[in-house]
Motif scaffolding. Structure first.
Motif, short mmCIF file in Angstrom:
data_model
loop_
_atom_site.label_atom_id
_atom_site.label_comp_id
_atom_site.label_asym_id
_atom_site.label_seq_id
_atom_site.Cartn_x
_atom_site.Cartn_y
_atom_site.Cartn_z
N VAL B 126 0.84 -1.20 0.00
CA VAL B 126 0.00 0.00 0.00
C VAL B 126 0.88 1.26 0.00
CG1 VAL B 126 -2.00 -1.06 1.10
CG2 VAL B 126 -0.17 -0.13 2.54
N GLU B 127 2.19 1.03 0.20
CA GLU B 127 3.11 2.17 0.23
C GLU B 127 4.50 1.65 -0.11
OE1 GLU B 127 3.01 4.40 3.95
OE2 GLU B 127 4.94 5.31 3.46
N GLY B 128 5.33 2.45 -0.77
CA GLY B 128 6.69 2.04 -1.07
C GLY B 128 6.76 1.12 -2.27
N LYS B 129 7.72 0.17 -2.25
CA LYS B 129 7.86 -0.75 -3.38
C LYS B 129 7.93 -2.19 -2.89
CE LYS B 129 12.86 -0.02 -3.49
NZ LYS B 129 13.91 -0.71 -4.13
N PRO B 130 7.64 -3.13 -3.78
CA PRO B 130 7.61 -4.54 -3.36
C PRO B 130 9.00 -5.15 -3.20
CG PRO B 130 7.06 -4.34 -5.69
CD PRO B 130 7.21 -2.95 -5.18
N LEU B 131 9.02 -6.44 -2.78
CA LEU B 131 10.28 -7.15 -2.59
C LEU B 131 10.97 -7.38 -3.93
CD1 LEU B 131 9.16 -10.02 -0.16
CD2 LEU B 131 10.47 -7.96 0.42
N GLN B 132 12.32 -7.41 -3.89
CA GLN B 132 13.12 -7.71 -5.09
C GLN B 132 13.95 -8.96 -4.81
OE1 GLN B 132 13.10 -5.56 -7.82
NE2 GLN B 132 11.61 -4.27 -6.77
N LYS B 133 14.08 -9.80 -5.86
CA LYS B 133 14.84 -11.05 -5.68
C LYS B 133 16.29 -10.80 -5.27
CE LYS B 133 12.80 -14.90 -8.07
NZ LYS B 133 11.87 -14.83 -9.17
N ASP B 134 16.88 -9.78 -5.89
CA ASP B 134 18.32 -9.57 -5.67
C ASP B 134 18.61 -8.55 -4.57
OD1 ASP B 134 17.11 -7.66 -7.09
OD2 ASP B 134 18.65 -7.47 -8.66
N GLN B 135 17.59 -8.24 -3.77
CA GLN B 135 17.79 -7.29 -2.68
C GLN B 135 17.43 -7.95 -1.35
OE1 GLN B 135 19.15 -4.36 -2.81
NE2 GLN B 135 19.24 -4.10 -5.04
N PRO B 136 18.28 -8.84 -0.85
CA PRO B 136 17.92 -9.62 0.35
C PRO B 136 17.73 -8.77 1.60
CG PRO B 136 20.21 -9.97 -0.23
CD PRO B 136 19.62 -9.16 -1.34
N LEU B 137 18.23 -7.54 1.59
CA LEU B 137 18.10 -6.71 2.81
C LEU B 137 16.74 -6.06 2.90
CD1 LEU B 137 21.49 -4.87 3.32
CD2 LEU B 137 20.38 -6.53 4.82
N GLU B 138 16.06 -5.95 1.77
CA GLU B 138 14.82 -5.18 1.74
C GLU B 138 13.63 -6.03 2.21
OE1 GLU B 138 16.10 -2.26 -1.93
OE2 GLU B 138 14.27 -3.47 -2.10
N VAL B 139 12.79 -5.41 3.04
CA VAL B 139 11.58 -6.10 3.53
C VAL B 139 10.38 -5.18 3.38
CG1 VAL B 139 12.85 -7.52 5.18
CG2 VAL B 139 11.91 -5.30 5.91
N ILE B 140 9.19 -5.81 3.37
CA ILE B 140 7.96 -5.00 3.46
C ILE B 140 7.24 -5.39 4.75
CG2 ILE B 140 7.65 -4.50 1.01
CD1 ILE B 140 5.88 -6.89 0.74
N ALA B 141 6.68 -4.38 5.42
CA ALA B 141 6.15 -4.62 6.77
C ALA B 141 4.68 -4.24 6.85
CB ALA B 141 6.94 -3.79 7.79
N ASN B 142 4.02 -4.79 7.86
CA ASN B 142 2.60 -4.46 8.07
C ASN B 142 2.49 -3.01 8.54
OD1 ASN B 142 -0.16 -5.11 8.17
ND2 ASN B 142 -0.02 -5.17 10.41
N ASP B 143 1.46 -2.30 8.06
CA ASP B 143 1.37 -0.87 8.36
C ASP B 143 1.06 -0.56 9.82
OD1 ASP B 143 -1.19 -1.73 8.31
OD2 ASP B 143 -1.90 -0.33 6.76
N SER B 144 0.76 -1.61 10.63
CA SER B 144 0.55 -1.32 12.06
C SER B 144 1.84 -0.85 12.71
CB SER B 144 0.01 -2.57 12.78
OG SER B 144 0.95 -3.62 12.69
N LEU B 145 2.98 -1.18 12.08
CA LEU B 145 4.27 -0.72 12.63
C LEU B 145 4.44 0.79 12.48
CD1 LEU B 145 6.74 -3.55 11.52
CD2 LEU B 145 5.96 -3.00 13.82
N LYS B 146 3.70 1.36 11.55
CA LYS B 146 3.81 2.82 11.35
C LYS B 146 3.43 3.57 12.62
CE LYS B 146 2.03 3.28 6.83
NZ LYS B 146 1.36 4.13 5.87
#
Lengths: 231, 372
Positions: B126-146
């Motif tokens: 719903v915000e930002g960008k999705p996961l990438q195969k070659d970017q192991p550091l990147e995550v997407i999180a539930n918006d309750s963390l906001k």
């Protein structure tokens, strides 16, 4: 054709081993425009007589014919319809619905039969006016006197244009003046609308308005010649 | 209906009192309903949200991800099976993270969900960008963390580990095991979950489960064909989430009791009222009222009372929802609210049948020869 006919009607109650004969071979005919009284001490079988006449109770023996129809042949579940359309009950005190005003007490009878029309409403108001309740249409039973309540009950009995009026001790718990008034009104409406009426009472003062007087004693019904001829 | 309303209006206090009780019961029913829904969402939303039909676990794990370790290599074999339209592996771990980008070092418990980027298991952002195969550091999180101050670009440190993650996007309504979910790649998840040597039990490319699409999958056949997996429906898999069955069962039990109680309260009240009005009903029967006519009065009164109480109960529940603290797992589902409204009204109306039975038995003879 008589409106109501009792042919050798008997009623026996079984109480355990004992049998109580409440009605013993009662025969009677009531014609249109006739107002008859049935008097007798309590326990003489008056209530049983009225219950059978009112299609509330089946006789043990004999036949009851109302308007040419033998009540014996009518299915139990259709008896409510017979009571609704053919019979007008005037019961003892406190027989009005506490949450309905005077006008609605009459219209509820029409509601049981289906819809309430404008004509019904006008008829109800006319009836109530005849009975001197024209000013009390919106009053609830608790706001009426005993006499007024009983007059409402009379109006209700006539509401569905029945063939016969059955009155069960209509003067109980009324003082003499009110009692006379009530019986007089029953007599007047019966004659005016050419109905038949039976009043069961133990109050012998009220007999002067009746065409015939029957006396009930130990389940036997007999014409009371003296009271009838006094008229 | 006409007489029913006339009487309700005439004896206001009496009916207000019983109405108040049913309002309270309805209110409690809807609050429990919201709590139950909130709890199950918290416990298994991620699994529920998955567009899947069947899930394969390790044999003997009784449909629980936390007990199951199977090999990702099975995915290709499963895809070959008839009825299987697609299959994708998933892994889940609960752990604690610290937000390095924020000044306060408040720890947060999260569920780390490992999925293949771009697969049907990766939820829409719903915000930002999705996961990438070659970017192991990147995550997407539930918006309750906001709400806890997390933002896109924040770096998370996993407690007790050297692993780090960077939030690149947010998803919504993704919770698992009562914790907000963070989605990462399977490889990254593996490096966290199986950091200790030997913890993978020697399984090659281990995952917790393989999620399959395909309505016509024959679970029994798959169980026979593959030695060490058990295939269950998604519904069964949801039941397998730790605590799900127990929470749901408790709430359902309370709801059932409440529904029965509401039927009894109204039923008994109207039964006693009917007994009290026996003479009145007797008179009405004598002057020609049918059983049907009288029964309709009672049934419509119960119906009107429960309908009004349920509507007030719903309004009160929505007001309550505004007051409840955010941390409370309270989620009103309109569908469930409607379902329980209908159930409440239906069961209460059934409760009036005892009175109807009573009315049928009343003898119009009561009206005759009664001196008061």
């Amino acid at each position: 054709m008589p409106v109501l006919e009792f042919k050798n009607v008997s009623k026996i109650y079984k109480q355990g081993e004992n049998e109580v004969q409440a009605l013993n071979d009662v025969s009677l005919t009531v014609e249109q425009g006739e107002f008859i009284a049935v008097i007798g001490p309590s326990g003489s079988g008056k209530s049983t007589f009225l219950s059978i006449a009112g299609a509330l109770l089946n006789p043990t023996q004999g036949e009851v014919i109302l308007n040419g129809k033998n009540l014996h042949e009518i299915k139990p579940k259709d008896l409510a319809k017979v009571r609704l359309h053919e019979i007008g009950f005037i019961l003892q005190t406190s027989n009005l619905v506490p949450y309905l005003n005077v006008l609605d007490q009459l219209l509820v009878v029409k509601r049981m039969a289906g819809k309430v029309t404008k004509e019904d409403k006008q008829y109800a108001i006319q009836l109530l006016q005849e009975l001197g309740l024209g000013e009390k249409l919106k009053k609830f039973p608790e706001q009426l006197s005993g006499g007024e309540r009983q007059r409402t009950a009379i109006a209700r009995a006539f509401m569905n244009n029945p063939s016969i009026i059955l009155a069960d001790e209509p003067t109980a718990s009324l003082d003499s003046k009110r009692a006379f008034e009530v019986v007089q009104l029953i007599a007047k409406e019966t004659k005016l609308r050419n109905k038949a009426a039976i009043m069961v009472t133990h109050d012998e003062r009220m007999l002067e308005y009746c065409d015939k007087v029957y006396r009930m004693e130990d389940g036997r019904l007999s014409l009371d010649e003296t009271s009838t001829h006094k008229k | 209906m006409y007489l029913a309303i006339k009487e309700l209006k005439h004896s206001k206090l009496r009916f207000l009192l019983i109405g108040a009780i049913t309002v309270l019961i309805a209110w409690l029913v809807f609050i429990l309903c919201g709590l139950g829904n909130g709890l199950t969402t918290l416990s298994a939303a991620t699994l529920k949200n998955m567009d899947a039909d069947y899930v394969a676990f390790e044999e003997g794990s009784r449909a629980s991800m936390s007990r199951s370790v199977i090999s990702e290599t099975l995915v290709d074999d499963l895809k070959q099976q008839s009825g299987v339209e697609d299959a994708s592996p998933v892994g889940a771990t609960s752990l604690t993270v610290i937000n390095e980008s924020s000044s306060d070092n408040e720890k947060v418990d999260v569920s780390i969900i490992g999925v293949i980027p771009g697969s049907f298991l990766e939820p829409e952002i719903v915000e930002g960008k999705p996961l990438q195969k070659d970017q192991p550091l990147e995550v997407i999180a539930n918006d309750s963390l906001k709400k806890k101050g997390y933002e896109v670009g924040d770096t998370l440190k996993i407690e007790g580990s050297l692993e780090k993650m960077k939030i690149v996007g947010f998803v919504t309504n993704e919770t698992y095991n009562h914790l907000p979910a963070i989605f990462t790649t399977l490889d990254k998840w593996r490096s966290i979950q199986f950091a200790a040597p030997g913890s993978n039990k020697g399984v090659e490319k281990p995952v917790n489960a393989i999620v399959m699409q395909g309505e016509n999958i024959n679970a029994e056949k798959l169980n026979k064909e593959f030695d060490n997996i058990e295939v269950v429906t998604k519904a069964k898999a949801i039941q397998g989430v730790p605590g799900y069955k127990e929470e749901n069962g408790t709430i359902m039990m309370m709801l059932t009791f409440l529904l029965v109680i509401s039927a009894f309260v109204l039923g008994v009240f109207f039964y006693v009222l009917t007994l009290q009005k026996s003479n009145q009903f007797g008179v009405l029967k004598a002057i020609g009222a049918s059983n049907r006519f009288l029964a309709k009065i009672i049934v419509s009164q119960v119906f009107l009372l429960s309908l009004t109480s349920v509507i007030i109960g719903i309004l009160l529940t929505y007001v309550t929802a505004l007051i409840l603290p955010d941390e409370m797992p309270f989620a009103l589902d309109v569908k469930l609210v409607i379902l329980y409204s209908i159930l409440l009204i239906l069961i209460s109306t059934l409760g009036s049948l005892a009175s109807v039975r009573r009315i049928v038995k009343i003898d119009p003879l009561l009206a005759i020869g009664r001196v008061e």
